[in-house]
Design an enzyme around this catalytic site. Structure first.
Site, mmCIF file in Angstrom:
data_model
loop_
_atom_site.group_PDB
_atom_site.id
_atom_site.type_symbol
_atom_site.label_atom_id
_atom_site.label_comp_id
_atom_site.label_asym_id
_atom_site.label_seq_id
_atom_site.Cartn_x
_atom_site.Cartn_y
_atom_site.Cartn_z
ATOM 1 N N SER A 43 0.900 -1.066 0.006
ATOM 2 C CA SER A 43 -0.132 0.043 -0.248
ATOM 3 C C SER A 43 0.835 1.216 0.023
ATOM 4 O O SER A 43 1.962 1.209 0.522
ATOM 5 C CB SER A 43 -0.920 0.167 1.309
ATOM 6 O OG SER A 43 -1.514 1.238 1.309
ATOM 7 N N TYR A 89 -2.264 -0.434 10.249
ATOM 8 C CA TYR A 89 -1.993 -0.916 8.600
ATOM 9 C C TYR A 89 -1.008 -0.571 8.028
ATOM 10 O O TYR A 89 -0.412 -1.322 7.218
ATOM 11 C CB TYR A 89 -3.652 -0.398 8.264
ATOM 12 C CG TYR A 89 -3.484 -0.691 6.789
ATOM 13 C CD1 TYR A 89 -4.104 -1.703 6.290
ATOM 14 C CD2 TYR A 89 -3.365 0.255 5.628
ATOM 15 C CE1 TYR A 89 -4.167 -2.217 4.692
ATOM 16 C CE2 TYR A 89 -3.529 0.100 4.286
ATOM 17 C CZ TYR A 89 -4.145 -0.984 3.863
ATOM 18 O OH TYR A 89 -4.076 -1.320 2.753
#
Length: 250
Positions: A142, A156
C-alpha cells in the site's frame, strides 16, 4: 502475456481488487485458485464469472493467518492442478478499523499485523517449495506503507511497510532459484475498502490532489499484477511499485 496454463493462487480473491486479479488471470488462460474466508456468495460469483469467460478455477475457503488453512490451500491447489505452482498473489488483508495508538490495544495491533504480514509470510513459505524457475510472487502492499497512511491507519501502514521490506528480502533469498518477488503499493483505488473506511469528502480531496485527477480501479491493479507475474517483467524483482495516479513518488 505468457500465462496460459499457469497455476495461480490469489488469496483474498473474491472482492474488488482480488476478484479483478482472479478474472484477469483467468482471461489470460491461467488456472486460478481463488481463496476466500467469509463470503461464500462472493466466492461463487467470482467462480461463475471466471467460468463465463471460459476460465478454469476452484475456490478454497481458508484463513490465511492460520498455517493449517494455508497448507490446505496449497494441498487443494496441487490436487486440482498438479504439483507446480507458478504464481502467488498475496492480496488477503485489510485495515480492520481506523484507530489511533491511544485507541488501540495490543490485541488489535497484533490482529492487523497478522492479517497483512503474517498471512503473506505463511503463504510464501507454503507455496515456495512448489515453485520453480520462472515463478513469481506478487504482494499487495500500500501507499500507506510508504507514507504512514491516513488518520487512524498506523497499524495498517506499519504492516504494509513490513510487507514491502519482506518483499525485498525474499526477492534476494529466492532470486538465485529464478523466482521473482515484487509488490504493488496502491494509492486511492475505488473499492469497498474506501467505501467502508474513507469519507467521501476525503476521497474527493485526494482525487483533486492526484495528477490524474481520479481514483484508480481494481482492473488497473489487476493488469499490473498480471504483468509482474509474466515474463514480460522478467528482470524486475524486489520492487515495490507505486500505482497511485502520481499522488506520491518513491
Amino acid at each position: 502475456m505468457d500465462l496460459k496454463g499457469k497455476v495461480v493462487i490469489v488469496t483474498g480473491g473474491t472482492r474488488d481488487i482480488g476478484k479483478a486479479i482472479s478474472l484477469k488471470f483467468a482471461n489470460e488462460g491461467a488456472k486460478v485458485v481463488v481463496n476466500y474466508l467469509n463470503n461464500e456468495a462472493n466466492a461463487e460469483a467470482t467462480l461463475n464469472a471466471i467460468k463465463a469467460v471460459g476460465g478454469e478455477a476452484i475456490v478454497v475457503k481458508g484463513d490465511m493467518t492460520k498455517k493449517a488453512d494455508v497448507d490446505n490451500l496449497v494441498k487443494e491447489t496441487r490436487e486440482a492442478f498438479g504439483s507446480a505452482i507458478h504464481v502467488l498473489v498475496n492480496n488477503a488483508g485489510g485495515l480492520v478499523a481506523r484507530k489511533t495508538i491511544a485507541e488501540m490495544d495490543e490485541a488489535f495491533f497484533d490482529k492487523v499485523i497478522q492479517l497483512n504480514l503474517n498471512s503473506t509470510f505463511l503463504a510464501c513459505k507454503a507455496v515456495l517449495p512448489h515453485m520453480g524457475s520462472g515463478a513469481a510472487i506478487v504482494n499487495i502492499a500500500s501507499q500507506a506503507g510508504r507514507d504512514g497512511g491516513g488518520g487512524g491507519s498506523l497499524a495498517y501502514a506499519t504492516s504494509k511497510g513490513a510487507v514491502m521490506t519482506f518483499t525485498r528480502g525474499l526477492a534476494k533469498e529466492v532470486g538465485p532459484k529464478g523466482i521473482r518477488v515484487n509488490s504493488l503499493c496502491p494509492g486511492m483505488i475505488a473499492t469497498t475498502f474506501h467505501d467502508t473506511f474513507t469519507k467521501d469528502e476525503v476521497r474527493t480531496k485526494v482525487e483533486g490532489m492526484t495528477p490524474l485527477r481520479r481514483q484508480g480501479s481494481s482492473e488497473e491493479i489487476a493488469n499490473t499484477v498480471a504483468c509482474l507475474a509474466s515474463a514480460a517483467t522478467s528482470f524486475i524483482t524486489g520492487a515495490n511499485i507505486d500505482i497511485n495516479g502520481g499522488l506520491a513518488f518513491s
